[in-house]
Design a protein around this motif. Structure first.
Motif, mmCIF file in Angstrom:
data_model
loop_
_atom_site.group_PDB
_atom_site.id
_atom_site.type_symbol
_atom_site.label_atom_id
_atom_site.label_comp_id
_atom_site.label_asym_id
_atom_site.label_seq_id
_atom_site.Cartn_x
_atom_site.Cartn_y
_atom_site.Cartn_z
ATOM 1 N N GLN A 130 0.799 -1.216 0.000
ATOM 2 C CA GLN A 130 0.000 0.000 0.000
ATOM 3 C C GLN A 130 0.837 1.273 0.000
ATOM 4 N N TRP A 174 1.176 4.187 -2.486
ATOM 5 C CA TRP A 174 0.255 5.324 -2.474
ATOM 6 C C TRP A 174 0.556 6.268 -1.316
ATOM 7 N N LYS A 216 1.927 9.685 0.009
ATOM 8 C CA LYS A 216 1.933 10.974 -0.686
ATOM 9 C C LYS A 216 3.333 11.408 -1.079
ATOM 10 N N ARG A 251 4.476 9.391 -4.124
ATOM 11 C CA ARG A 251 3.773 9.682 -5.359
ATOM 12 C C ARG A 251 4.159 11.048 -5.938
ATOM 13 N N GLU A 262 5.916 11.518 -9.580
ATOM 14 C CA GLU A 262 5.445 12.489 -10.573
ATOM 15 C C GLU A 262 6.613 13.309 -11.112
ATOM 16 N N VAL A 295 -0.522 15.851 -5.678
ATOM 17 C CA VAL A 295 -1.107 14.525 -5.906
ATOM 18 C C VAL A 295 -2.220 14.301 -4.895
ATOM 19 N N ASN A 296 -3.149 13.466 -5.266
ATOM 20 C CA ASN A 296 -4.261 13.129 -4.370
ATOM 21 C C ASN A 296 -4.309 11.608 -4.254
ATOM 22 N N VAL A 297 -3.659 11.085 -3.232
ATOM 23 C CA VAL A 297 -3.563 9.636 -3.065
ATOM 24 C C VAL A 297 -3.827 9.253 -1.619
ATOM 25 N N HIS A 324 -3.960 5.291 0.949
ATOM 26 C CA HIS A 324 -3.728 3.852 0.945
ATOM 27 C C HIS A 324 -4.947 3.065 0.463
ATOM 28 N N ASN A 326 -6.460 3.556 -2.118
ATOM 29 C CA ASN A 326 -6.346 3.391 -3.568
ATOM 30 C C ASN A 326 -5.923 1.980 -3.941
ATOM 31 N N TYR A 327 -5.124 1.342 -3.073
ATOM 32 C CA TYR A 327 -4.704 -0.041 -3.330
ATOM 33 C C TYR A 327 -5.932 -0.935 -3.479
ATOM 34 N N HIS A 336 -8.019 -0.401 -6.652
ATOM 35 C CA HIS A 336 -7.474 -1.132 -7.796
ATOM 36 C C HIS A 336 -7.792 -2.620 -7.706
#
Length: 349
Positions: A121, A124, A126, A129, A133, A297-299, A301, A303-304, A307
């Protein structure tokens, strides 16, 4: 979208964290938890079934995905049992204590036609990420160095982390994340590595490591962690030909720094500074350096699992792929070998 009906085996600290995360999803129902220690089950969420072991859970609970959050050495057994029961599997890291064990886990899931992935995780985080980027968009030009640093002050390991046979130590605990981040960022083959792994104040397990990776694309990456550094920080540095990117903190606070022009190598009066007679390391002239904000960024954990939901429903491939996890484990083996021999190792992909 088909719902995930989840069973968690191992309801300790991470099992509880995973259960809390599931409450944030309408598409995931936490159906059951299992643990061989009955005390761990006392605060199971209301309405969630509890079982004394994975065998009971697999035999009785209406689930289609198993999350393995048991101690590290038991991961292979848990994964293979879940796969044999035709349940998709998410495994906590490190996935296994050896490549051979890991290969058996992957094969079991493949043979039974179920998804298998590992809970990486921190892809993701911040801070990571943001730097990814910077790397992906080449915001500081051709890059030559990437540094990832994590320092703490508490020093001593705790709980199972003090036992090598349980996968204790920082290389297994945090190294698996920091290495995964670097390999996920730099899409290039590793050609060589050098590592220093030490037991500074912990007798049986590592609490400091430095890993230097040379990539085929010319980038050098340095990963350093210490639990007894006494200057706590989480930091990143990316050096490129058109600037430097810096982060200090998990929240991603930092900047991109550029120079208006390079030092001109012309005759003239010697510059005397606090660093002695030097131009390269003297204070910059006014207006030489400029600062820019890092990309936003907008992330999170979660997000894992977003997906994984899509992969579960056939909308995309698994994002943390088994072959990526295996590559991290192979690299960790090479880290230990380099640290043991004190020599750089040629790493063949």
């Amino acid at each position: 979208m088909e719902k995930i009906k989840l069973g968690i085996v191992g309801f300790g600290f991470m099992g509880h964290c995973d259960a809390d995360m599931m409450n944030t999803f309408d598409e995931i129902d936490l159906v059951a938890v299992a643990d061989t220690n009955p005390d761990q089950l006392k605060d199971a969420p209301e309405g969630v079934e509890t079982y004394a072991n994975i065998d009971e859970m697999l035999a009785n609970a209406d689930i289609n995905v198993v999350m393995v959050s048991t101690p590290n050495p038991s991961h292979p057994e848990m994964v293979k049992k879940a796969a044999a029961a035709k349940k998709h599997v998410i495994c906590e890291k490190p996935a296994a204590m050896s490549i051979a064990e890991y290969d058996e886990m992957v094969a079991a899931c493949k043979d039974n036609g179920v998804l298998f992935t590992v809970h990486q995780q921190r892809r993701w985080d911040k801070d990571y990420r943001i730097m990814k980027e910077v790397y992906d968009k080449n915001l500081v030009g051709d890059m030559y160095i990437i540094k990832s640093q994590l320092y703490g002050v508490n020093g001593n390991m705790h709980d199972w982390h003090i036992y090598p046979e349980m996968g204790g130590g920082m290389l297994y605990d945090w190294g698996v994340h920091l290495i995964d981040q670097m390999l996920d960022m730099v899409k290039s083959e590793v050609v060589s590595l050098y590592a220093d792994v030490q037991n500074v104040i912990n007798e049986n397990v590592d609490d400091y490591f430095k890993i230097i990776l040379k990539f085929k694309n010319g980038v050098t990456a340095e990963i350093e962690l210490g639990t007894y550094y006494l200057t706590p920080k989480r930091a990143w540095f990316i050096g490129g030909k058109k600037g430097s990117a810096i982060i200090d903190g998990f929240g991603g606070e930092g900047k991109i720094v550029r120079t208006a022009h390079l030092l001109e190598n012309v005759p003239g009066k010697i510059t005397m500074t606090a660093a002695g007679p030097t131009r390269s390391f003297g204070p910059p002239e006014p207006g030489l350096l400029s600062e820019e904000p890092l990309p936003e960024v907008n992330v999170a954990h979660r997000n894992y699992f977003e997906h994984f939901l899509k992969a579960f429903n056939g909308e995309e491939e698994i994002i943390v792929k088994p072959e990526q996890v295996r590559r991290v484990l192979r690299l960790m083996d090479a880290v230990r070998e380099s640290a043991k021999t004190g020599k750089s190792i040629a790493f063949e992909e």
